[in-house]
Design an enzyme around this catalytic site. Structure first.
Site, PDB file in Angstrom:
ATOM      1  N   CYS A   2       9.851  14.016   6.523  1.00  0.00           N
ATOM      2  CA  CYS A   2      10.281  14.773   7.695  1.00  0.00           C
ATOM      3  C   CYS A   2       9.360  15.981   7.861  1.00  0.00           C
ATOM      4  O   CYS A   2       8.711  16.405   6.917  1.00  0.00           O
ATOM      5  CB  CYS A   2      11.703  15.251   7.507  1.00  0.00           C
ATOM      6  SG  CYS A   2      12.824  13.923   7.045  1.00  0.00           S
ATOM      7  N   ARG A  27       5.036  13.110  11.228  1.00  0.00           N
ATOM      8  CA  ARG A  27       5.703  12.932   9.938  1.00  0.00           C
ATOM      9  C   ARG A  27       7.010  12.168  10.065  1.00  0.00           C
ATOM     10  O   ARG A  27       7.507  11.605   9.091  1.00  0.00           O
ATOM     11  CB  ARG A  27       6.006  14.303   9.310  1.00  0.00           C
ATOM     12  CG  ARG A  27       4.780  15.033   8.844  1.00  0.00           C
ATOM     13  CD  ARG A  27       5.191  16.324   8.208  1.00  0.00           C
ATOM     14  NE  ARG A  27       5.893  16.128   6.960  1.00  0.00           N
ATOM     15  CZ  ARG A  27       5.348  16.223   5.760  1.00  0.00           C
ATOM     16  NH1 ARG A  27       4.080  16.510   5.654  1.00  0.00           N
ATOM     17  NH2 ARG A  27       6.054  16.031   4.677  1.00  0.00           N
ATOM     18  N   TRP A  78      12.751  11.654   9.760  1.00  0.00           N
ATOM     19  CA  TRP A  78      12.511  10.242   9.467  1.00  0.00           C
ATOM     20  C   TRP A  78      13.698   9.836   8.602  1.00  0.00           C
ATOM     21  O   TRP A  78      13.809  10.269   7.458  1.00  0.00           O
ATOM     22  CB  TRP A  78      11.186  10.084   8.724  1.00  0.00           C
ATOM     23  CG  TRP A  78      10.752   8.673   8.533  1.00  0.00           C
ATOM     24  CD1 TRP A  78      10.041   7.891   9.412  1.00  0.00           C
ATOM     25  CD2 TRP A  78      10.982   7.857   7.375  1.00  0.00           C
ATOM     26  NE1 TRP A  78       9.828   6.653   8.868  1.00  0.00           N
ATOM     27  CE2 TRP A  78      10.389   6.605   7.625  1.00  0.00           C
ATOM     28  CE3 TRP A  78      11.633   8.059   6.163  1.00  0.00           C
ATOM     29  CZ2 TRP A  78      10.427   5.564   6.713  1.00  0.00           C
ATOM     30  CZ3 TRP A  78      11.671   7.019   5.254  1.00  0.00           C
ATOM     31  CH2 TRP A  78      11.069   5.784   5.523  1.00  0.00           C
ATOM     32  N   ASN A 104      13.672  17.934   3.468  1.00  0.00           N
ATOM     33  CA  ASN A 104      12.836  16.755   3.335  1.00  0.00           C
ATOM     34  C   ASN A 104      13.032  16.237   1.920  1.00  0.00           C
ATOM     35  O   ASN A 104      12.863  17.001   0.968  1.00  0.00           O
ATOM     36  CB  ASN A 104      11.365  17.149   3.559  1.00  0.00           C
ATOM     37  CG  ASN A 104      10.431  15.971   3.499  1.00  0.00           C
ATOM     38  OD1 ASN A 104      10.866  14.825   3.534  1.00  0.00           O
ATOM     39  ND2 ASN A 104       9.146  16.256   3.410  1.00  0.00           N
ATOM     40  N   GLY A 105      13.418  14.965   1.780  1.00  0.00           N
ATOM     41  CA  GLY A 105      13.682  14.424   0.446  1.00  0.00           C
ATOM     42  C   GLY A 105      14.984  13.654   0.460  1.00  0.00           C
ATOM     43  O   GLY A 105      15.585  13.444   1.519  1.00  0.00           O
ATOM     44  N   GLU A 490      -7.466  -4.079   4.678  1.00  0.00           N
ATOM     45  CA  GLU A 490      -7.293  -2.894   5.517  1.00  0.00           C
ATOM     46  C   GLU A 490      -7.191  -3.295   6.997  1.00  0.00           C
ATOM     47  O   GLU A 490      -6.381  -2.738   7.741  1.00  0.00           O
ATOM     48  CB  GLU A 490      -8.463  -1.922   5.271  1.00  0.00           C
ATOM     49  CG  GLU A 490      -8.493  -0.681   6.115  1.00  0.00           C
ATOM     50  CD  GLU A 490      -7.249   0.194   6.028  1.00  0.00           C
ATOM     51  OE1 GLU A 490      -6.383  -0.031   5.171  1.00  0.00           O
ATOM     52  OE2 GLU A 490      -7.132   1.098   6.874  1.00  0.00           O
ATOM     53  N   LYS A 494      -3.989  -2.379   9.352  1.00  0.00           N
ATOM     54  CA  LYS A 494      -4.102  -1.629  10.616  1.00  0.00           C
ATOM     55  C   LYS A 494      -3.413  -2.391  11.731  1.00  0.00           C
ATOM     56  O   LYS A 494      -2.663  -1.819  12.513  1.00  0.00           O
ATOM     57  CB  LYS A 494      -5.578  -1.431  11.020  1.00  0.00           C
ATOM     58  CG  LYS A 494      -6.376  -0.359  10.352  1.00  0.00           C
ATOM     59  CD  LYS A 494      -5.971   1.049  10.584  1.00  0.00           C
ATOM     60  CE  LYS A 494      -4.900   1.479   9.633  1.00  0.00           C
ATOM     61  NZ  LYS A 494      -5.288   2.049   8.364  1.00  0.00           N
ATOM     62  N   GLU A 497       0.481  -2.418  11.370  1.00  0.00           N
ATOM     63  CA  GLU A 497       1.084  -1.094  11.550  1.00  0.00           C
ATOM     64  C   GLU A 497       1.260  -0.715  13.007  1.00  0.00           C
ATOM     65  O   GLU A 497       2.285  -0.185  13.398  1.00  0.00           O
ATOM     66  CB  GLU A 497       0.146  -0.018  10.975  1.00  0.00           C
ATOM     67  CG  GLU A 497       0.240   0.215   9.527  1.00  0.00           C
ATOM     68  CD  GLU A 497      -0.686   1.357   9.136  1.00  0.00           C
ATOM     69  OE1 GLU A 497      -0.165   2.353   8.636  1.00  0.00           O
ATOM     70  OE2 GLU A 497      -1.917   1.262   9.325  1.00  0.00           O
ATOM     71  N   HIS A 513      -5.429 -21.931  -1.305  1.00  0.00           N
ATOM     72  CA  HIS A 513      -4.310 -22.019  -2.243  1.00  0.00           C
ATOM     73  C   HIS A 513      -2.989 -21.659  -1.574  1.00  0.00           C
ATOM     74  O   HIS A 513      -2.101 -21.100  -2.213  1.00  0.00           O
ATOM     75  CB  HIS A 513      -4.578 -21.124  -3.452  1.00  0.00           C
ATOM     76  CG  HIS A 513      -5.845 -21.508  -4.167  1.00  0.00           C
ATOM     77  ND1 HIS A 513      -5.894 -22.478  -5.135  1.00  0.00           N
ATOM     78  CD2 HIS A 513      -7.118 -21.092  -3.991  1.00  0.00           C
ATOM     79  CE1 HIS A 513      -7.140 -22.628  -5.542  1.00  0.00           C
ATOM     80  NE2 HIS A 513      -7.912 -21.802  -4.861  1.00  0.00           N
ATOM     81  N   LYS A 612       3.479   9.607   8.610  1.00  0.00           N
ATOM     82  CA  LYS A 612       2.117   9.843   8.123  1.00  0.00           C
ATOM     83  C   LYS A 612       2.093  10.128   6.623  1.00  0.00           C
ATOM     84  O   LYS A 612       1.237   9.636   5.905  1.00  0.00           O
ATOM     85  CB  LYS A 612       1.519  11.021   8.896  1.00  0.00           C
ATOM     86  CG  LYS A 612       0.109  11.387   8.505  1.00  0.00           C
ATOM     87  CD  LYS A 612      -0.887  10.439   9.121  1.00  0.00           C
ATOM     88  CE  LYS A 612      -2.290  10.664   8.650  1.00  0.00           C
ATOM     89  NZ  LYS A 612      -3.098   9.449   8.752  1.00  0.00           N
TER      90      LYS A 612
HETATM   91  C1  F6R Z   1      -2.021   3.328   6.723  1.00  0.00           C
HETATM   92  C2  F6R Z   1      -1.676   4.582   6.124  1.00  0.00           C
HETATM   93  C3  F6R Z   1      -0.886   4.573   4.878  1.00  0.00           C
HETATM   94  C4  F6R Z   1      -1.416   5.641   3.913  1.00  0.00           C
HETATM   95  C5  F6R Z   1      -0.507   5.740   2.684  1.00  0.00           C
HETATM   96  C6  F6R Z   1      -1.037   6.715   1.667  1.00  0.00           C
HETATM   97  O1  F6R Z   1      -2.747   3.461   7.897  1.00  0.00           O
HETATM   98  O2  F6R Z   1      -2.016   5.629   6.627  1.00  0.00           O
HETATM   99  O3  F6R Z   1      -0.885   3.314   4.284  1.00  0.00           O
HETATM  100  O4  F6R Z   1      -2.701   5.299   3.537  1.00  0.00           O
HETATM  101  O5  F6R Z   1       0.768   6.141   3.105  1.00  0.00           O
HETATM  102  O6  F6R Z   1      -1.171   7.993   2.201  1.00  0.00           O
HETATM  103  P1  F6R Z   1      -2.051   9.102   1.483  1.00  0.00           P
HETATM  104  O7  F6R Z   1      -3.461   8.680   1.582  1.00  0.00           O
HETATM  105  O8  F6R Z   1      -1.758  10.362   2.215  1.00  0.00           O
HETATM  106  O9  F6R Z   1      -1.580   9.138   0.059  1.00  0.00           O
END
Ligand code: F6R
Length: 617
Positions: A2, A27, A78, A104-105, A490, A494, A497, A513, A612
Site C-alpha cells: 500500500c 503501489r 492493495w 502497510n503490512g 521475461e 511482461k 502482467e 517435453h 509495484k
Molecule cells: C514485473 C515486476 C515484478 C518485480 C518483482 C520484484 O514486471 O515488476 O515481477 O520484478 O516484484 O520487484 P523488485 O525488483 O522491486 O524486488
C-alpha cells in the site's frame, strides 16, 4: 504494497496528500482515503475514503470539509484482509475516534487480537486487520499515554511486518510512524516549515530531497517543526537525514501516454547512465563505487547464489551466466521466496547476490536475512538509493535507471543486467580469470549497447502491426535457449502482467517435453533467436511448431534472412556480441507486450491485482 503518506505543515494538507497518493498509486489502487485534523471551522477529524482509483476519492473530497486543515494522512490500498470497499479503505479509526491509522503490512495475529478487543468492548467498523491497531492504540491514549508511546507499545503486540502511520485529535499537529520488519519503508521528509512521512520517496520528492529512512523497530514523531526518533525499546534513536539525488521531474510521464512506454523509451539513457557509473572506457576499468567491504573480498568467492523475484529473478538468471562465464565461479539462481524457507546450505566462500529494483521486496529482504544469519557474503543490485536491501548487503551495485513508475518493470531489468555484467567482469578481474584485454573488449561492447537499444526503439510500426494481428490470442509461448531463455521468461511475464494473456516462457529444449501438445493455429510462439543464442537449435524447434500449425514470431539478428524466411513474422534487432544480446532482445518483447495490452484496452500502468513493490508475503 500500500502507499502511505502524512503531512504536517502550514499549507493545506488535502491537495498535498492527494497529489502524493497519485504519486503512490502504483503501489496499490483498489481504494484510497485521507484523514485531516482541524477543519475550516477549527477542530475535528475528517475522514474521506472511496473504493476504486484516486479519482473517486478526489470527487468525494470536493464536497468534504477539512479543506483548510494543515495536518493529515493518506493511503492507497492493495487489499489483503477485507475486500476493496469504502469501509475497508484506510484510514481506520478506533471506536472512540481518538486514533486514526494507516498501515502497510499484515497483522498476522489479527483474528486473536480482534476477538480480544471485541471482548473488551470495542466495536469494529471494517473487515480489516489494520483496524485492530487503532483500537489497541486507543486503549493506551485513553490511559493518558502520548501517541508515540501508544504506537510503540502497540507494535509489540502485532505479529508480522508493518509500516504504520497514525495521528490523533488529542495531539493536533503531530503524526507518528513506525517500521517493523520488511513490510515496507517509512521515509521522513524534511521540508521548509513542514514535514512528511511516506512509504516511499515518490511522495516526498516533489516537496523535498532531504530525507531520513526508518530502520526496522524505529519510530518517529513529526510535527511542522521537525522529527524525533525512538527505538522499539523506547530509547532515543539517532536517524540522520540526508539528501537524495533523484530528480523529481523524472517522475512525470512527459510526452508519453503511459509510464511503461516512457520507461521503455528511456532505456538508452538509463543504460548509458548506469554504464558510465560503473565502468570507464578509456582507460578500460570496472569501478563499483558502492561495493564497500565487499570490494576486497571478491577473490574469496567460491560459489554464487543469485536471488530475486519476478523480473528481477529473470535478471538474476542472466547474471548467473555472466558470472559463470566471466569469472569461472559456479553460480546458481533461486527464487527468494523459496530460498528463505529451504534452509539453504551456504558454505564458506558463498556470495549471495540479490537483485531488487525497489530494495524493499519482502521476500528478498527475508532471504537476505537468512543469508546474513548464515554469514554469507552479500552484494545487492538495486535502483533505489538507501533502500533496505542496500543496508543489509555488504556492498551494492546501483543501477541508474531513475524512478520506475510503470508496474511492469522495463528499464530496471535492462539496467540490472548492466550491473550484473559489471559485477561479473569485476569478479573475473579480481580472481584472475579474465585477462585485461578481454575485460577491455567487454567494456567496448557495453559502451555500444545504448546505441543498439536505441535502434530497436526507432520504429514501433512492427510492434503495432503484430499487436493488431495477435491481440485476441488467448495463449502465447515464449522460447529461448542459453542467454535468451531468461529473456523468453521475461517476455512471457511482461505479456501476462499487462495484457492478461496467458503466456509461458520455456527453455526451447523443453518444448518437446510437454508444451508442444498445446500448439495449434490459435497458440502463437515467440522464438527469441539472436545469432549467438544456440540459434541453429531453435530452427528445429520452430519447424516442429510450424508442423503443428502454430504461428511463429521470431526475434532475430539483422541479416538473418534464413530465420526470417522460416518464421511467420520476424522482428529484427541489431547484430551484437553475445553477452549484449539479452539486453537488446528484451526490448522488442517489452514493446510487443505494451502494444498488445494497448490494443486490448488494458490499464497498462496499473494492471489489475498487481502492485509495484511487493511488501507482503
Ligand atoms: C514485473 C515486476 C515484478 C518485480 C518483482 C520484484 O514486471 O515488476 O515481477 O520484478 O516484484 O520487484 P523488485 O525488483 O522491486 O524486488
Amino acid at each position: 504494497m500500500c502507499g502511505i503518506v502524512g503531512y504536517a505543515g502550514a499549507r493545506p494538507a488535502t491537495p498535498i496528500l492527494v497529489r502524493a497518493l497519485r504519486d503512490l498509486e502504483y503501489r496499490g489502487y483498489d481504494s484510497a482515503g485521507i484523514a485531516v485534523l482541524g477543519s475550516a471551522d477549527g477542530e475535528g477529524l475528517v475522514i474521506t475514503k472511496r473504493v476504486g482509483k484516486i479519482v473517486n476519492l478526489e470527487s468525494a473530497l470536493d464536497s468534504s470539509p477539512g479543506n483548510e486543515a494543515t495536518v493529515g494522512i493518506g493511503h492507497t490500498r492493495w487489499a489483503t484482509h477485507g475486500r476493496p470497499s469504502d469501509l475497508n479503505a484506510h484510514p481506520h479509526t478506533s471506536c472512540g475516534g481518538e486514533v486514526v491509522v494507516i498501515h502497510n503490512g499484515i497483522v498476522e495475529n489479527y483474528a486473536a487480537l480482534r476477538s480480544a478487543l471485541t471482548a473488551r468492548g470495542h466495536t469494529f467498523a471494517s473487515e480489516t486487520d489494520t483496524e485492530t491497531i487503532a483500537h489497541l492504540m486507543e486503549e493506551r491514549t485513553r490511559s493518558g499515554l502520548p501517541l508515540l508511546e501508544a504506537l510503540r507499545l502497540t507494535i509489540g503486540e502485532l505479529e508480522g511486518s508493518h509500516a504504520i502511520v497514525a495521528m490523533s485529535p488529542s495531539e493536533p499537529g503531530a503524526i507518528v510512524a513506525a517500521r517493523v520488519g520488511n513490510a515496507g519503508g517509512v521515509v521522513v521528509g524534511y521540508g521548509e516549515g513542514e514535514m512528511l512521512v511516506a512509504s516511499d520517496l515518490a511522495a516526498i520528492l516533489p516537496h523535498t530531497q532531504q530525507v531520513a529512512f526508518l530502520a526496522s523497530h524505529q519510530l518517529a514523531r513529526v510535527d511542522r517543526g521537525g522529527a524525533a526518533y525512538i527505538n522499539g525499546d523506547g530509547s532515543p534513536a539517532t536517524v540522520e537525514p540526508h539528501r537524495v539525488p533523484i530528480d523529481p521531474v523524472s517522475a512525470l510521464k512527459g510526452q508519453y501516454e503511459h509510464f511503461m512506454l516512457k520507461e521503455i523509451m528511456e532505456q538508452p539513457e538509463a543504460l548509458s547512465d548506469t554504464i558510465r557509473s560503473l565502468v570507464t572506457i578509456e582507460p578500460a576499468g570496472i569501478h563499483l563505487p558502492d561495493l564497500g567491504a565487499m570490494s576486497d573480498r571478491l577473490s574469496e568467492v567460491r560459489r554464487v547464489i543469485l536471488i530475486g523475484m519476478g523480473t528481477s529473478l529473470h535478471a538474476a538468471m542472466v547474471g548467473r551466466a555472466f558470472i559463470e562465464r566471466l569469472s569461472g565461479v559456479p553460480a546458481e539462481t533461486d527464487n527468494a521466496s523459496e530460498f528463505r524457507y529451504r534452509d539453504p546450505v551456504l558454505g564458506p566462500g558463498t556470495l549471495v547476490v540479490s537483485v531488487s529494483q525497489s530494495g524493499e521486496t519482502v521476500d528478498v529482504l527475508e532471504a537476505m536475512a537468512v543469508a546474513r544469519a548464515k554469514q554469507a557474503m552479500q552484494i545487492t543490485i538495486c535502483n533505489t538509493e538507501g533502500a533496505q536491501t542496500t543496508r543489509v548487503a555488504g556492498g551494492t551495485v546501483y543501477t541508474r535507471a531513475g524512478l520506475e513508475r510503470g508496474v511492469a518493470s522495463t528499464k530496471c531489468f535492462t539496467t540490472a543486467l548492466v550491473a550484473l555484467y559489471a559485477l561479473a567482469l569485476r569478479m573475473g578481474e579480481a580472481n584472475g580469470y579474465l585477462a585485461r584485454e578481454r575485460i577491455a573488449g567487454h567494456i567496448q561492447d557495453l559502451a555500444r549497447l545504448p546505441d543498439a537499444v536505441a535502434r530497436v526503439l526507432q520504429d514501433h510500426t512492427p510492434y503495432r502491426a503484430l499487436a493488431n494481428h495477435f491481440y485476441d490470442a488467448r495463449h502465447f509461448l515464449f522460447l529461448g535457449r542459453g542467454l535468451a531463455f531468461p529473456v523468453a521468461m521475461e517476455g512471457a511475464l511482461k505479456l501476462k502482467e499487462i495484457s492478461y494473456i496467458h503466456a509461458e516462457g520455456y527453455a526451447a529444449g523443453e518444448m518437446k517435453h510437454g508444451p508442444i501438445a498445446l500448439v495449434d493455429r490459435s497458440f502463437p510462439t515467440v522464438a527469441v533467436a539472436p545469432a549467438h543464442a544456440l540459434r541453429s537449435k531453435l530452427v528445429s524447434n520452430i519447424e516442429q511448431i510450424q508442423a503443428r500449425g502454430g504461428e511463429v514470431i521470431v526475434v532475430a539478428s539483422e541479416g538473418d534472412d534464413e530465420l526470417a524466411a522460416l518464421a511467420d513474422h520476424a522482428i529484427f534487432m541489431p547484430a551484437v556480441p553475445e553477452f549484449v544480446e539479452p539486453f537488446v532482445a528484451t526490448v522488442p518483447l517489452q514493446c510487443l507486450s505494451y502494444y498488445i495490452a494497448l490494443r486490448r484496452g488494458c490499464d497498462v500502468d496499473q494492471p489489475r491485482n498487481l502492485a509495484k513493490t511487493v511488501t507482503v508475503e
